[in-house]
Motif scaffolding. Structure first.
Motif, PDB file in Angstrom:
ATOM      1  N   ASP A  83       0.831  -1.210   0.000  1.00 12.40           N
ATOM      2  CA  ASP A  83       0.000   0.000   0.000  1.00 12.40           C
ATOM      3  C   ASP A  83       0.864   1.259   0.000  1.00 12.40           C
ATOM      4  O   ASP A  83       0.500   2.264  -0.580  1.00 12.40           O
ATOM      5  CB  ASP A  83      -0.891   0.046   1.249  1.00 12.40           C
ATOM      6  N   GLY A  84       2.004   1.203   0.679  1.00 14.22           N
ATOM      7  CA  GLY A  84       2.897   2.348   0.771  1.00 14.22           C
ATOM      8  C   GLY A  84       4.305   1.896   1.067  1.00 14.22           C
ATOM      9  O   GLY A  84       4.511   0.855   1.700  1.00 14.22           O
ATOM     10  N   ILE A  85       5.263   2.689   0.604  1.00 13.26           N
ATOM     11  CA  ILE A  85       6.662   2.361   0.861  1.00 13.26           C
ATOM     12  C   ILE A  85       7.440   3.670   0.981  1.00 13.26           C
ATOM     13  O   ILE A  85       7.235   4.598   0.206  1.00 13.26           O
ATOM     14  CB  ILE A  85       7.247   1.450  -0.241  1.00 13.26           C
ATOM     15  N   SER A  86       8.289   3.745   2.005  1.00 14.39           N
ATOM     16  CA  SER A  86       9.127   4.935   2.165  1.00 14.39           C
ATOM     17  C   SER A  86      10.475   4.539   2.730  1.00 14.39           C
ATOM     18  O   SER A  86      10.603   3.550   3.452  1.00 14.39           O
ATOM     19  CB  SER A  86       8.455   5.970   3.076  1.00 14.39           C
ATOM     20  N   LEU A  87      11.461   5.319   2.369  1.00 20.58           N
ATOM     21  CA  LEU A  87      12.807   5.141   2.874  1.00 20.58           C
ATOM     22  C   LEU A  87      13.282   6.538   3.270  1.00 20.58           C
ATOM     23  O   LEU A  87      13.332   7.427   2.428  1.00 20.58           O
ATOM     24  CB  LEU A  87      13.716   4.550   1.791  1.00 20.58           C
ATOM     25  N   VAL A  88      13.547   6.737   4.553  1.00 17.48           N
ATOM     26  CA  VAL A  88      13.818   8.073   5.089  1.00 17.48           C
ATOM     27  C   VAL A  88      15.214   8.106   5.714  1.00 17.48           C
ATOM     28  O   VAL A  88      15.573   7.228   6.506  1.00 17.48           O
ATOM     29  CB  VAL A  88      12.761   8.450   6.160  1.00 17.48           C
ATOM     30  N   HIS A  89      15.980   9.133   5.361  1.00 22.36           N
ATOM     31  CA  HIS A  89      17.299   9.366   5.946  1.00 22.36           C
ATOM     32  C   HIS A  89      17.121   9.922   7.359  1.00 22.36           C
ATOM     33  O   HIS A  89      16.343  10.846   7.574  1.00 22.36           O
ATOM     34  CB  HIS A  89      18.077  10.365   5.079  1.00 22.36           C
ATOM     35  N   LEU A  90      17.840   9.346   8.317  1.00 26.94           N
ATOM     36  CA  LEU A  90      17.836   9.825   9.703  1.00 26.94           C
ATOM     37  C   LEU A  90      19.245  10.311  10.031  1.00 26.94           C
ATOM     38  O   LEU A  90      20.157   9.505  10.203  1.00 26.94           O
ATOM     39  CB  LEU A  90      17.416   8.704  10.663  1.00 26.94           C
ATOM     40  N   PRO A  91      19.450  11.635  10.102  1.00 23.48           N
ATOM     41  CA  PRO A  91      20.801  12.176  10.294  1.00 23.48           C
ATOM     42  C   PRO A  91      21.329  11.986  11.713  1.00 23.48           C
ATOM     43  O   PRO A  91      20.571  11.710  12.652  1.00 23.48           O
ATOM     44  CB  PRO A  91      20.635  13.663   9.976  1.00 23.48           C
ATOM     45  N   LYS A  92      22.636  12.164  11.849  1.00 22.15           N
ATOM     46  CA  LYS A  92      23.297  12.135  13.163  1.00 22.15           C
ATOM     47  C   LYS A  92      22.901  13.379  13.957  1.00 22.15           C
ATOM     48  O   LYS A  92      22.484  14.380  13.386  1.00 22.15           O
ATOM     49  CB  LYS A  92      24.818  12.153  12.983  1.00 22.15           C
ATOM     50  N   VAL A 115      18.960   4.885   8.160  1.00 23.43           N
ATOM     51  CA  VAL A 115      17.894   4.891   7.179  1.00 23.43           C
ATOM     52  C   VAL A 115      16.713   4.127   7.773  1.00 23.43           C
ATOM     53  O   VAL A 115      16.897   3.140   8.486  1.00 23.43           O
ATOM     54  CB  VAL A 115      18.363   4.270   5.840  1.00 23.43           C
ATOM     55  N   TRP A 116      15.504   4.626   7.502  1.00 24.75           N
ATOM     56  CA  TRP A 116      14.285   4.030   8.051  1.00 24.75           C
ATOM     57  C   TRP A 116      13.419   3.561   6.896  1.00 24.75           C
ATOM     58  O   TRP A 116      12.976   4.363   6.074  1.00 24.75           O
ATOM     59  CB  TRP A 116      13.574   5.065   8.900  1.00 24.75           C
TER      60      TRP A 116
END
Length: 158
Positions: A83-92, A115-116
């Protein structure tokens, strides 16, 4: 996708490129999920997710390693649509995380960029890792073209 000697935004840019690749996977199905956990060192933990749409679109494999968090899913559900897909950068630190990521992990100065990955549907995947690789196979149409041959010889007969 970890390069300590690369450009300052190399990991962030790699995450952005991977996220752009995954945007086209909404019509795909989760074909298979593999979680390999090491009891000693989380750096050896890996999560691989195989996505498939059909013969006209290329298969995609998402590989996460050095896992920091994986929320359980129902592996017995088998193949399920996305249904949905995301890849999110999580910085320091000291840079902030997106609001929806706050509280996912205890943040410290030692925590690297992460990365999430979130996939929603009947099977939900939610994982945070330090390394991500997205592999995109050739579609059957692209694979039907032979490289290094004259144009007239490249097409396979149908």
């Amino acid at each position: 996708m970890v390069d300590e000697h690369g450009a300052p935004d190399a990991f962030k840019n790699g995450c952005t490129n991977a996220a752009l690749t995954l945007e086209s996977c909404i019509s795909y199905f989760i074909d298979r999920i593999s979680l390999n956990e090491s009891n000693e060192d989380r750096k050896d933990d890996t999560l691989d997710v195989w996505l498939r749409e059909g013969p006209r679109k290329p298969d995609v494999v998402i590989s996460l390693s050095n896992l920091h968090s994986v929320r359980p899913w129902e592996p017995e559900l088998g193949r399920s649509f996305i249904d949905g897909i995301s890849l999110v950068h999580l910085p320091k630190l000291p840079l902030p995380w997106p609001a929806e990521a706050v509280g996912r992990l205890d943040r410290s100065e030692d925590l690297p960029e992460l990365v999430w990955l979130r996939i929603t549907g009947p099977v939900e995947v939610d994982a945070v890792a330090a390394i991500v690789t997205v592999y995109r196979a050739q579609s059957d149409d692209a694979a039907s073209v032979l490289q290094g041959q004259p144009e007239s010889a490249r097409r396979l007969s149908q």
